[in-house]
Design an enzyme around this catalytic site. Structure first.
Site, PDB file in Angstrom:
ATOM      1  NE  ARG A  88      32.204  38.585  34.319  1.00  0.00           N
ATOM      2  CZ  ARG A  88      32.463  38.963  35.587  1.00  0.00           C
ATOM      3  NH1 ARG A  88      31.465  39.171  36.425  1.00  0.00           N
ATOM      4  NH2 ARG A  88      33.699  39.117  35.991  1.00  0.00           N
ATOM      5  CG  HIS A 143      33.346  33.838  35.284  1.00  0.00           C
ATOM      6  ND1 HIS A 143      33.765  34.681  36.286  1.00  0.00           N
ATOM      7  CD2 HIS A 143      33.643  34.478  34.124  1.00  0.00           C
ATOM      8  CE1 HIS A 143      34.280  35.784  35.752  1.00  0.00           C
ATOM      9  NE2 HIS A 143      34.210  35.689  34.444  1.00  0.00           N
ATOM     10  CG  ASN A 184      33.790  34.199  40.009  1.00  0.00           C
ATOM     11  OD1 ASN A 184      33.875  34.591  38.849  1.00  0.00           O
ATOM     12  ND2 ASN A 184      34.023  32.946  40.366  1.00  0.00           N
ATOM     13  CG  HIS A 195      33.186  41.961  27.192  1.00  0.00           C
ATOM     14  ND1 HIS A 195      34.532  42.069  27.446  1.00  0.00           N
ATOM     15  CD2 HIS A 195      32.733  41.018  28.061  1.00  0.00           C
ATOM     16  CE1 HIS A 195      34.880  41.231  28.412  1.00  0.00           C
ATOM     17  NE2 HIS A 195      33.806  40.578  28.803  1.00  0.00           N
TER      18      HIS A 195
HETATM   19  C1  HEM Z   1      38.881  37.701  27.253  1.00  0.00           C
HETATM   20  C2  HEM Z   1      38.966  37.768  28.558  1.00  0.00           C
HETATM   21  C3  HEM Z   1      37.879  38.385  29.402  1.00  0.00           C
HETATM   22  C4  HEM Z   1      38.076  39.298  30.380  1.00  0.00           C
HETATM   23  C5  HEM Z   1      39.400  39.855  30.842  1.00  0.00           C
HETATM   24  C6  HEM Z   1      36.783  39.646  30.888  1.00  0.00           C
HETATM   25  C7  HEM Z   1      36.555  40.533  31.919  1.00  0.00           C
HETATM   26  C8  HEM Z   1      35.327  40.989  32.294  1.00  0.00           C
HETATM   27  C9  HEM Z   1      35.104  41.975  33.307  1.00  0.00           C
HETATM   28  C10 HEM Z   1      36.186  42.626  34.153  1.00  0.00           C
HETATM   29  C11 HEM Z   1      33.779  42.204  33.354  1.00  0.00           C
HETATM   30  C12 HEM Z   1      33.079  43.179  34.280  1.00  0.00           C
HETATM   31  C13 HEM Z   1      32.835  42.539  35.612  1.00  0.00           C
HETATM   32  C14 HEM Z   1      32.322  43.561  36.588  1.00  0.00           C
HETATM   33  O1  HEM Z   1      33.125  44.416  36.967  1.00  0.00           O
HETATM   34  O2  HEM Z   1      31.138  43.529  36.925  1.00  0.00           O
HETATM   35  C15 HEM Z   1      33.157  41.376  32.378  1.00  0.00           C
HETATM   36  C16 HEM Z   1      31.815  41.346  32.133  1.00  0.00           C
HETATM   37  C17 HEM Z   1      31.220  40.494  31.228  1.00  0.00           C
HETATM   38  N1  HEM Z   1      31.844  39.469  30.542  1.00  0.00           N
HETATM   39 FE1  HEM Z   1      33.825  39.232  30.346  1.00  0.00          FE
HETATM   40  N2  HEM Z   1      35.834  38.940  30.210  1.00  0.00           N
HETATM   41  C18 HEM Z   1      36.454  38.151  29.297  1.00  0.00           C
HETATM   42  C19 HEM Z   1      35.855  37.241  28.459  1.00  0.00           C
HETATM   43  C20 HEM Z   1      34.503  36.988  28.422  1.00  0.00           C
HETATM   44  C21 HEM Z   1      33.898  35.877  27.756  1.00  0.00           C
HETATM   45  C22 HEM Z   1      34.661  34.758  27.062  1.00  0.00           C
HETATM   46  C23 HEM Z   1      32.553  35.996  27.919  1.00  0.00           C
HETATM   47  C24 HEM Z   1      31.456  35.108  27.432  1.00  0.00           C
HETATM   48  C25 HEM Z   1      31.493  34.404  26.326  1.00  0.00           C
HETATM   49  C26 HEM Z   1      32.335  37.203  28.680  1.00  0.00           C
HETATM   50  C27 HEM Z   1      31.108  37.730  28.997  1.00  0.00           C
HETATM   51  C28 HEM Z   1      30.909  38.842  29.780  1.00  0.00           C
HETATM   52  C29 HEM Z   1      29.627  39.501  29.935  1.00  0.00           C
HETATM   53  C30 HEM Z   1      28.359  39.162  29.178  1.00  0.00           C
HETATM   54  C31 HEM Z   1      29.815  40.527  30.862  1.00  0.00           C
HETATM   55  C32 HEM Z   1      28.755  41.460  31.442  1.00  0.00           C
HETATM   56  C33 HEM Z   1      28.175  40.791  32.679  1.00  0.00           C
HETATM   57  C34 HEM Z   1      27.054  41.529  33.379  1.00  0.00           C
HETATM   58  O3  HEM Z   1      26.593  42.566  32.920  1.00  0.00           O
HETATM   59  O4  HEM Z   1      26.609  41.012  34.426  1.00  0.00           O
HETATM   60  N3  HEM Z   1      33.537  37.759  28.997  1.00  0.00           N
HETATM   61  N4  HEM Z   1      34.120  40.615  31.749  1.00  0.00           N
END
Ligand code: HEM
Ligand code: NAG
Ligand code: NAG
Ligand code: NAG
Ligand code: NAG
Ligand code: NAG
Ligand code: NAG
Length: 331
Positions: free
Chosen positions: A66, A70, A98, A197
């Site tokens: 992530r 970002h 973030n 995800h």
């Molecule tokens: C398509 C639009 C996307 C949205 C709206 C989105 C939104 C989010 C949100 C809201 C979270 C949870 C954050 C939290 O509350 O802690 C999250 C987690 C995460 N996102 Fe996305 N995301 C998107 C795309 C991506 C992309 C492109 C990647 C990487 C290629 C990604 C990788 C991750 C990962 C791996 C997590 C888990 C992080 C953790 O456990 O620390 N996301 N994302």
């Protein structure tokens, strides 16, 4: 006009061909094995630190993937996301997408420290992010791939950029797609990269609007199957002041990088609204979700392609950039 350019063009083509022999170049000027002579152990060192970090905390892999996303969306993959507040910049860490949720900064700093010992002033923090993301995917069972390198680090952060360009979990397919188009990625890239995800967690704050009646909206979201709704509600109270409770994004195989995320979407088990909507809206997005749910290799192949494309967003290669000694501050 054409003649004036032709000599230069020929030279350019020739030098590109020459480079092609040594490294394989891309449009963005990044190359494979960029550190082969300047820091031959660089990739091994990154892998070693990531492996250790993921062993200690399985979620670290998700957090590092992530972090790379970002970084790349905000003024390109330039390590800007890593900078703390300073006299010259307001940190992106405090931006809405973030704050309280972005993790993994300590691991990046550990990698940087190990690399500075091995070969100082050589490997950029931006490249460390790209490598750490790849290694995290591999550590959790996803595809291995070669990372294009040669990025330099920014000397500023962009707080307002981070608030403006990153997609929200409340977005629908068209607004999600637009955020990706804005940085030169396609709708297909959006559906593919959302597959990240398949690992990691979300805070309740990103999900509670789906779970409870809030400010007049018709909720809970009728898309959520009763058993999942009960499970999510048990975890997440209707309490906006709870900034710490988390949920896994893939409740079937939460720490494995596989195509389960897409299977979940077809079963209406997406956790974020922005996830579930990819399967609940008719169109190429649904076709892609269906393909990836049934064919993991198709997902893996596409993921490597889209990660590489994301890694090519606006890399800094000239002036106004540096190789940071510490990733959290400019030199
Ligand atoms: C398509 C639009 C996307 C949205 C709206 C989105 C939104 C989010 C949100 C809201 C979270 C949870 C954050 C939290 O509350 O802690 C999250 C987690 C995460 N996102 Fe996305 N995301 C998107 C795309 C991506 C992309 C492109 C990647 C990487 C290629 C990604 C990788 C991750 C990962 C791996 C997590 C888990 C992080 C953790 O456990 O620390 N996301 N994302
Ligand atoms: C950076 O400083 C601003 C005030 O200028 C503050 O609002 C913000 O919370 C700080 N960010 C971080 C990550 O500490
Ligand atoms: C910060 O990001 C915004 C939104 O992408 C962009 O318009 C602006 O030019 C960026 N600022 C700098 C200094 O890069
Ligand atoms: C998606 O969201 C935008 C912004 O909220 C809205 O204008 C648009 O009508 C929505 N599109 C669909 C198909 O729901
Ligand atoms: C939430 O709103 C829906 C639709 O208006 C309603 O059927 C349901 O009973 C409400 N739930 C709660 C807990 O208030
Ligand atoms: C799955 O996708 C891969 C990669 O695109 C392809 O080579 C393979 O033929 C597909 N398998 C099936 C069963 O469709
Ligand atoms: C970069 O900086 C060097 C040294 O200050 C200068 O000679 C060069 O012209 C600059 N290049 C660009 C593209 O601005």
């Amino acid at each position: 006009m054409g003649h004036r350019y032709s000599a230069k063009a020929v030279l350019l083509v020739l030098s590109c061909m020459l480079l092609q022999v040594v490294h394989s170049t891309t449009d963005a000027g990044l190359v494979k094995a960029y550190y082969a002579s300047s820091c031959p152990n660089a990739e091994k060192i990154v892998r070693k630190v990531v492996t250790k970090a993921v062993k200690e905390d399985p979620r670290a892999a998700a957090s590092l993937v992530r972090l790379f996303f970002h970084d790349c969306f905000v003024t390109g993959c330039d390590g800007s996301v890593l900078l703390d507040n300073s006299t010259t910049s307001v940190s992106e860490k405090g931006a809405r997408p973030n704050v309280n949720t972005l993790r993994g900064f300590g691991i990046i700093e550990d990698i940087k420290e190990a690399l500075e010992k091995e070969c100082s002033n050589t490997v950029s923090c931006a490249d460390i992010l790209a490598l750490a993301a790849r290694d995290s995917v591999v550590e959790t069972g996803g595809p291995d791939y070669e990372v294009l390198l040669g990025r330099r680090d920014s000397i500023i952060a962009n707080y307002s950029g981070a608030n403006a360009v990153l997609p929200s979990p409340k977005f629908n397919v068209s607004t999600l797609t637009q955020k990706f188009l804005d940085v030169g990625l396609s709708k297909e890239d959006m559906v593919t990269l959302s597959g990240a995800h398949t690992i990691g967690k979300s805070h309740c704050t990103s999900v509670t609007t789906r779970l409870y009646n809030q400010s007049g909206t018709v909720k809970p979201d009728p898309a959520i199957p009763t058993d999942l709704l009960t499970k999510l509600q048990r975890k997440c109270r209707n309490d906006p002041s709870d900034l710490t409770t988390t949920l896994v994004l893939d409740d079937v195989t939460p720490y494995i990088f596989d195509n389960q995320y897409y299977k979940n979407l077809l079963d209406k088990r997406g956790v974020l609204y922005s996830d579930q909507v990819l399967a609940d809206t008719e169109g190429s997005n649904l076709e892609q979700v269906t393909l990836f749910a049934t064919n993991q290799s198709a997902f893996f192949q596409a993921f490597v392609k889209s990660m590489t494309k994301m890694g090519n967003i606006g890399p800094l290669t000239g002036n106004n950039s540096e190789i940071r000694k510490k990733c959290h501050r400019v030199n």
